[in-house]
Write a protein that holds these residues in place. Structure first.
Motif, PDB file in Angstrom:
ATOM      1  N   ARG A  23       4.485  52.855  29.773  1.00  0.00           N
ATOM      2  CA  ARG A  23       3.297  52.400  28.994  1.00  0.00           C
ATOM      3  C   ARG A  23       2.457  53.574  28.502  1.00  0.00           C
ATOM      4  O   ARG A  23       1.639  53.442  27.608  1.00  0.00           O
ATOM      5  N   CYS A  24       2.620  54.757  29.137  1.00  0.00           N
ATOM      6  CA  CYS A  24       1.786  55.913  28.808  1.00  0.00           C
ATOM      7  C   CYS A  24       2.033  56.365  27.369  1.00  0.00           C
ATOM      8  O   CYS A  24       3.171  56.414  26.912  1.00  0.00           O
ATOM      9  N   LEU A  25       0.985  56.711  26.643  1.00  0.00           N
ATOM     10  CA  LEU A  25       1.085  57.101  25.230  1.00  0.00           C
ATOM     11  C   LEU A  25       1.388  58.586  25.061  1.00  0.00           C
ATOM     12  O   LEU A  25       1.562  59.051  23.949  1.00  0.00           O
ATOM     13  N   HIS A  26       1.421  59.323  26.161  1.00  0.00           N
ATOM     14  CA  HIS A  26       1.600  60.783  26.122  1.00  0.00           C
ATOM     15  C   HIS A  26       0.634  61.382  25.089  1.00  0.00           C
ATOM     16  O   HIS A  26       1.046  62.059  24.134  1.00  0.00           O
ATOM     17  N   CYS A  27      -0.627  61.130  25.253  1.00  0.00           N
ATOM     18  CA  CYS A  27      -1.676  61.556  24.298  1.00  0.00           C
ATOM     19  C   CYS A  27      -1.618  63.065  24.079  1.00  0.00           C
ATOM     20  O   CYS A  27      -1.416  63.827  25.027  1.00  0.00           O
ATOM     21  N   LYS A  28      -1.856  63.481  22.830  1.00  0.00           N
ATOM     22  CA  LYS A  28      -1.848  64.926  22.502  1.00  0.00           C
ATOM     23  C   LYS A  28      -2.999  65.629  23.210  1.00  0.00           C
ATOM     24  O   LYS A  28      -2.861  66.758  23.691  1.00  0.00           O
ATOM     25  N   VAL A  29      -4.166  64.981  23.224  1.00  0.00           N
ATOM     26  CA  VAL A  29      -5.306  65.533  23.965  1.00  0.00           C
ATOM     27  C   VAL A  29      -5.572  64.555  25.115  1.00  0.00           C
ATOM     28  O   VAL A  29      -6.306  63.587  24.952  1.00  0.00           O
ATOM     29  N   PRO A  30      -4.924  64.766  26.255  1.00  0.00           N
ATOM     30  CA  PRO A  30      -4.970  63.748  27.318  1.00  0.00           C
ATOM     31  C   PRO A  30      -6.305  63.730  28.083  1.00  0.00           C
ATOM     32  O   PRO A  30      -6.629  64.672  28.797  1.00  0.00           O
ATOM     33  N   SER A  31      -7.044  62.651  27.878  1.00  0.00           N
ATOM     34  CA  SER A  31      -8.350  62.549  28.546  1.00  0.00           C
ATOM     35  C   SER A  31      -8.181  62.350  30.055  1.00  0.00           C
ATOM     36  O   SER A  31      -9.052  62.706  30.839  1.00  0.00           O
ATOM     37  N   CYS A  32      -7.010  61.813  30.470  1.00  0.00           N
ATOM     38  CA  CYS A  32      -6.757  61.642  31.909  1.00  0.00           C
ATOM     39  C   CYS A  32      -6.765  63.002  32.603  1.00  0.00           C
ATOM     40  O   CYS A  32      -7.350  63.172  33.674  1.00  0.00           O
ATOM     41  N   LYS A  33      -6.141  64.007  31.952  1.00  0.00           N
ATOM     42  CA  LYS A  33      -6.050  65.340  32.555  1.00  0.00           C
ATOM     43  C   LYS A  33      -7.435  65.968  32.655  1.00  0.00           C
ATOM     44  O   LYS A  33      -7.753  66.634  33.638  1.00  0.00           O
ATOM     45  N   ASP A  41      -1.055  68.019  35.294  1.00  0.00           N
ATOM     46  CA  ASP A  41      -0.431  67.783  33.978  1.00  0.00           C
ATOM     47  C   ASP A  41       0.103  66.357  33.910  1.00  0.00           C
ATOM     48  O   ASP A  41       1.324  66.128  33.849  1.00  0.00           O
ATOM     49  N   ILE A  42      -0.823  65.415  33.898  1.00  0.00           N
ATOM     50  CA  ILE A  42      -0.478  63.993  34.071  1.00  0.00           C
ATOM     51  C   ILE A  42       0.517  63.473  33.023  1.00  0.00           C
ATOM     52  O   ILE A  42       1.569  62.933  33.383  1.00  0.00           O
ATOM     53  N   PRO A  43       0.235  63.621  31.709  1.00  0.00           N
ATOM     54  CA  PRO A  43       1.188  63.043  30.740  1.00  0.00           C
ATOM     55  C   PRO A  43       2.587  63.635  30.879  1.00  0.00           C
ATOM     56  O   PRO A  43       3.578  62.934  30.659  1.00  0.00           O
ATOM     57  N   ASP A  44       2.667  64.928  31.247  1.00  0.00           N
ATOM     58  CA  ASP A  44       3.989  65.573  31.328  1.00  0.00           C
ATOM     59  C   ASP A  44       4.835  64.978  32.449  1.00  0.00           C
ATOM     60  O   ASP A  44       6.001  64.656  32.263  1.00  0.00           O
ATOM     61  N   TRP A  45       4.227  64.819  33.650  1.00  0.00           N
ATOM     62  CA  TRP A  45       5.064  64.277  34.731  1.00  0.00           C
ATOM     63  C   TRP A  45       5.303  62.782  34.567  1.00  0.00           C
ATOM     64  O   TRP A  45       6.355  62.271  34.949  1.00  0.00           O
ATOM     65  N   ILE A  46       4.342  62.094  33.916  1.00  0.00           N
ATOM     66  CA  ILE A  46       4.574  60.662  33.667  1.00  0.00           C
ATOM     67  C   ILE A  46       5.729  60.502  32.665  1.00  0.00           C
ATOM     68  O   ILE A  46       6.569  59.607  32.811  1.00  0.00           O
ATOM     69  N   ALA A  47       5.801  61.403  31.674  1.00  0.00           N
ATOM     70  CA  ALA A  47       6.897  61.325  30.688  1.00  0.00           C
ATOM     71  C   ALA A  47       8.249  61.522  31.375  1.00  0.00           C
ATOM     72  O   ALA A  47       9.228  60.837  31.066  1.00  0.00           O
ATOM     73  N   ASN A  84     -10.652  57.869  32.851  1.00  0.00           N
ATOM     74  CA  ASN A  84     -10.650  58.524  31.545  1.00  0.00           C
ATOM     75  C   ASN A  84      -9.472  58.134  30.666  1.00  0.00           C
ATOM     76  O   ASN A  84      -9.403  58.549  29.517  1.00  0.00           O
ATOM     77  N   CYS A  85      -8.520  57.382  31.192  1.00  0.00           N
ATOM     78  CA  CYS A  85      -7.317  57.031  30.414  1.00  0.00           C
ATOM     79  C   CYS A  85      -7.706  56.187  29.193  1.00  0.00           C
ATOM     80  O   CYS A  85      -8.433  55.198  29.325  1.00  0.00           O
ATOM     81  N   VAL A  86      -7.195  56.583  28.009  1.00  0.00           N
ATOM     82  CA  VAL A  86      -7.575  55.880  26.765  1.00  0.00           C
ATOM     83  C   VAL A  86      -7.196  54.400  26.815  1.00  0.00           C
ATOM     84  O   VAL A  86      -7.877  53.568  26.219  1.00  0.00           O
ATOM     85  N   LEU A  87      -6.112  54.076  27.489  1.00  0.00           N
ATOM     86  CA  LEU A  87      -5.676  52.674  27.523  1.00  0.00           C
ATOM     87  C   LEU A  87      -6.702  51.788  28.237  1.00  0.00           C
ATOM     88  O   LEU A  87      -6.747  50.582  28.017  1.00  0.00           O
ATOM     89  N   GLY A  88      -7.521  52.411  29.080  1.00  0.00           N
ATOM     90  CA  GLY A  88      -8.536  51.649  29.825  1.00  0.00           C
ATOM     91  C   GLY A  88      -9.651  51.142  28.936  1.00  0.00           C
ATOM     92  O   GLY A  88     -10.363  50.204  29.297  1.00  0.00           O
ATOM     93  N   HIS A  93      -5.781  50.615  32.192  1.00  0.00           N
ATOM     94  CA  HIS A  93      -5.427  52.038  32.237  1.00  0.00           C
ATOM     95  C   HIS A  93      -4.090  52.196  32.956  1.00  0.00           C
ATOM     96  O   HIS A  93      -3.642  51.291  33.666  1.00  0.00           O
ATOM     97  N   ILE A  94      -3.462  53.358  32.766  1.00  0.00           N
ATOM     98  CA  ILE A  94      -2.244  53.650  33.522  1.00  0.00           C
ATOM     99  C   ILE A  94      -2.636  53.832  34.991  1.00  0.00           C
ATOM    100  O   ILE A  94      -3.632  54.499  35.294  1.00  0.00           O
ATOM    101  N   ASN A  95      -1.860  53.251  35.892  1.00  0.00           N
ATOM    102  CA  ASN A  95      -2.148  53.391  37.332  1.00  0.00           C
ATOM    103  C   ASN A  95      -1.640  54.752  37.828  1.00  0.00           C
ATOM    104  O   ASN A  95      -0.618  54.848  38.508  1.00  0.00           O
ATOM    105  N   ILE A  96      -2.377  55.797  37.468  1.00  0.00           N
ATOM    106  CA  ILE A  96      -1.913  57.169  37.695  1.00  0.00           C
ATOM    107  C   ILE A  96      -1.798  57.481  39.196  1.00  0.00           C
ATOM    108  O   ILE A  96      -0.827  58.091  39.645  1.00  0.00           O
ATOM    109  N   GLY A  97      -2.784  57.027  39.961  1.00  0.00           N
ATOM    110  CA  GLY A  97      -2.769  57.302  41.401  1.00  0.00           C
ATOM    111  C   GLY A  97      -1.540  56.706  42.068  1.00  0.00           C
ATOM    112  O   GLY A  97      -0.845  57.366  42.850  1.00  0.00           O
TER     113      GLY A  97
HETATM  114 FE1  SF4 Z   1      -3.061  59.011  27.503  1.00  0.00          FE
HETATM  115 FE2  SF4 Z   1      -3.668  57.439  29.637  1.00  0.00          FE
HETATM  116 FE3  SF4 Z   1      -1.160  58.452  29.326  1.00  0.00          FE
HETATM  117 FE4  SF4 Z   1      -3.227  60.054  29.981  1.00  0.00          FE
HETATM  118  S1  SF4 Z   1      -2.377  58.369  31.238  1.00  0.00           S
HETATM  119  S2  SF4 Z   1      -1.645  60.484  28.449  1.00  0.00           S
HETATM  120  S3  SF4 Z   1      -4.903  59.146  28.783  1.00  0.00           S
HETATM  121  S4  SF4 Z   1      -2.217  56.981  27.997  1.00  0.00           S
END
Ligand code: SF4
Length: 443
Positions: A23-33, A41-47, A84-88, A93-97
């Protein structure tokens, strides 16, 4: 509920984790990070996770964190990456934790990544205390070629991770696994070893350490001046949680935990330690547990998710309230009653125990036995910004709660990463000076 210390939150299955990662958008400017105190490096490891490349995901996480299985469980994600995740903004939001926890656990079970053990040629560093700050310093410096030895007063490493955060929130086995990974980097642990009692900082320098890190935390509870507070029925939260942890490990008897079956317990304060103490008291068989806080729900320091879980488990809360007096037979192990003032109205409540969770300050063991370490009026160690984290005594660094900067596990880790950089620069500099002097003597 009673006596159930099983971890409360469920893990993802492999399929669920991959679906969530996709579901992650791999944002160019990742607000999650930006929201992550250690800039994971959240988007990188999620990818990588989304593609099923678990080893790559672990390696990326390990670049920034020595304790991902811990962070995945106890970080304030709602206020940091996930908040901070944009999807939120428009939905979930992505369940990063939960994803970080999945990756870290998957790695521990499968042994995906084996860090190369670097040659220890840059110098020797002693780390006093093995909480999140000490473990981060040890992991970071060891990876960078320093020989690191940890000195820990408890019988097991982990500090607040092992003795302060309850099992249902952070299982001890998870902490042990993270520590084993740090051990595999070549870090040596000396347990049951208190620096400042017999063995001093000066002894460590005499034994050849180039720098010493104090990550000794805050072990002295703050004292409130309330009539009756010295009664044995009034307990300190950090000591209560430590006793429960020792009991869980078979090192104390049930009676030594103090809070017993059917007790009515009040907890003073509303930070995460207060909530931990309240939920732990329920698990130890307390009949009723009430948190008493002098401010409002909007001002509590505890995470909202922790509060919600506590309410769901039956913990009650009294806002804008303070205990003004404790009553109990002299010498009896339990209280009989307390007086609570709620917004100017005083009321008596029957109570067997009160647990105080109103903060703590550093113990003075190291400062009092070491020349030249300056502290502020409350006993927190003062440090410089250049090199980052050095105390007023050359070669002695400090970080974590003992410096009064960090507020959470991940903030202690962020601070410790900067101190590790400061230590590396300091040791490199003194080694260079030594080298120049030796060459001058030869010539
Ligand atoms: Fe974007 Fe959310 Fe993915 Fe971070 S976790 S890259 S803010 S969609």
């Amino acid at each position: 509920m009673q006596n159930n210390f099983k971890e409360v939150n469920e893990s993802y299955t492999l399929a669920e984790a991959i679906l969530e990662a996709q579901r992650c958008l791999h944002c160019k400017v990742p607000s999650c990070k930006k929201g992550c105190p250690i800039s994971n490096d959240i988007p990188d490891w999620i990818a990588e996770l989304a593609k099923g490349n678990f080893g790559n995901a672990v390696a990326i996480i390990n670049n920034r964190s020595n304790l991902p299985a811990v962070c995945g469980r106890v970080c304030a994600h709602e206020r940091q990456c996930e908040g901070n995740c944009v999807l939120g903004k428009k939905g979930a939001h992505i369940n990063i934790g939960k994803l970080e926890r999945f990756v870290a656990d998957f790695d521990s079970e499968a042994g995906l990544v084996h860090d190369a053990i670097p040659e220890k040629s840059r110098g020797r560093v002693a780390v006093v205390g093995s909480g999140p700050a000490g473990l981060t310093i040890a992991g970071d410096l060891s990876r960078r070629g320093f020989a690191v030895e940890i000195f820990e007063m408890e019988p097991e490493p982990g500090g607040v991770l092992m003795f302060g955060i309850p099992e249902y929130r952070l299982p001890k086995e998870v902490v042990r696994r993270e520590i084993r990974k740090i051990e595999r980097l070549g870090v040596v642990f000396h347990l049951n070893t208190t620096i400042g009692e017999g063995h001093t900082v000066d002894d460590l320098f005499a034994e050849g350490f180039d720098a010493i890190f104090m990550g000794t935390g805050t072990g002295v509870p703050r004292h409130l001046d309330i009539p009756g507070i010295e009664h044995p029925g009034v307990r300190q939260a950090i000591r209560f949680l430590r006793r429960v942890s020792l009991f869980e490990n078979g090192l104390l008897s049930r009676e030594e935990v103090i809070i017993g079956q059917g007790d009515r317990v009040f907890v003073v304060g509303c930070g995460n330690t207060a909530i931990d103490a309240a939920r732990t008291a329920l698990r130890m068989g307390a009949r009723e547990v009430t948190v008493v806080y002098h401010r409002t729900i909007n001002e509590m320091a505890a995470l909202r998710a922790e509060y919600d879980d506590a309410v769901a488990e039956g913990v009650r809360f009294m806002w804008k309230s303070s205990i003004t007096e404790f009553f109990g037979e002299p010498g009896a192990p339990k209280l009989s009653s307390i007086i609570i003032d709620t917004d100017g109205t005083k009321q008596r409540f029957e109570a067997e125990h009160v647990v105080m969770a109103v903060g703590s300050t550093p113990a003075g063991r190291i400062v009092s036995t070491t020349e030249g370490i300056r502290t502020d009026a409350k006993g927190y160690v003062l440090t410089t910004d250049n090199p980052y984290g050095m105390t007023s005594r050359a070669g002695v660094f400090a970080g974590g709660d003992v410096t009064n900067r960090p507020a959470t596990v991940v903030h202690a880790m962020r601070d410790a990463k900067e101190v590790a950089e400061g230590i590396a620069r300091y040791v490199d500099a003194i080694k260079l000076i030594e080298h120049i002097r030796q060459s001058e003597n030869v010539n």
